[in-house]
Scaffold this motif. Structure first.
Motif, PDB file in Angstrom:
ATOM      1  N   SER A  71       0.777  -3.777  -1.001  1.00  0.00           N
ATOM      2  CA  SER A  71      -0.774  -4.354  -1.475  1.00  0.00           C
ATOM      3  C   SER A  71      -0.555  -3.446  -2.940  1.00  0.00           C
ATOM      4  O   SER A  71       0.201  -2.418  -2.849  1.00  0.00           O
ATOM      5  N   SER A 111       0.906   0.555  -0.235  1.00  0.00           N
ATOM      6  CA  SER A 111       0.248   0.209  -1.406  1.00  0.00           C
ATOM      7  C   SER A 111       0.583   1.172  -2.558  1.00  0.00           C
ATOM      8  O   SER A 111       1.141   2.189  -2.482  1.00  0.00           O
ATOM      9  N   VAL A 136      -3.523  -1.707  -5.049  1.00  0.00           N
ATOM     10  CA  VAL A 136      -5.055  -1.365  -5.214  1.00  0.00           C
ATOM     11  C   VAL A 136      -5.569  -1.215  -6.604  1.00  0.00           C
ATOM     12  O   VAL A 136      -4.882  -0.349  -7.357  1.00  0.00           O
ATOM     13  N   THR A 185      -7.960  -4.529  -3.396  1.00  0.00           N
ATOM     14  CA  THR A 185      -6.643  -4.587  -2.772  1.00  0.00           C
ATOM     15  C   THR A 185      -6.131  -6.043  -2.806  1.00  0.00           C
ATOM     16  O   THR A 185      -6.828  -6.943  -2.203  1.00  0.00           O
TER      17      THR A 185
END
Length: 135
Positions: A52, A7, A54, A43
């Motif tokens: 991903s 992320s 966020v 997300t």
């Protein structure tokens, strides 16, 4: 050792505008949406990928002073606080879709001196996104 990027974080100022941009324009899937009102952590990420992004409310960090929050807001407004680099096989189609969707285009597709062809767009919070052609 096998380490991957899972992320990364980008600030948002309007969760609904961010959803419209990342989900509806970029086609990312929403993986998590927690919180309420402007205090939401969303997300998102490309379908079929583990990576991903966020989208978070920068005002939620209690360690930031008012001056720091003001500086972050000013940098976000100028597009200099956060950025993300994306890639696509069809740069022209991606550009046309974002332009038709009303995205804030910063630079049209161009062949860069450093060997990539890309364009730049800002998300609703002002984050700079560069989309380069995957070759």
């Amino acid at each position: 050792m096998n380490i991957t990027i899972f992320s990364s974080f980008l600030p948002h100022t309007d969760p609904e505008a961010s959803l419209a941009f990342y989900r509806d324009l970029l086609g990312f899937e929403v993986r998590l949406d927690v919180g309420q009102g402007a205090m939401r952590w969303i997300t998102v990420g490309p379908a079929g990928q583990d990576t991903s992004v966020v989208l978070y409310p920068p005002a939620a960090d209690p360690s930031l002073t008012e001056d720091e929050q003001r500086t972050i807001a000013e940098m976000m407004a100028k597009g200099t606080f956060a950025s993300l680099l994306l890639a696509t096989a069809d740069l022209d189609a991606a550009f046309e879709a974002l332009e038709a969707g009303g995205a804030d285009i910063v630079q049209e597709p161009i062949e860069q001196d450093y060997g990539v062809r890309d364009f730049a767009v800002r998300d609703p919070a002002g984050n700079m996104l560069r989309v380069q052609e995957r070759r």
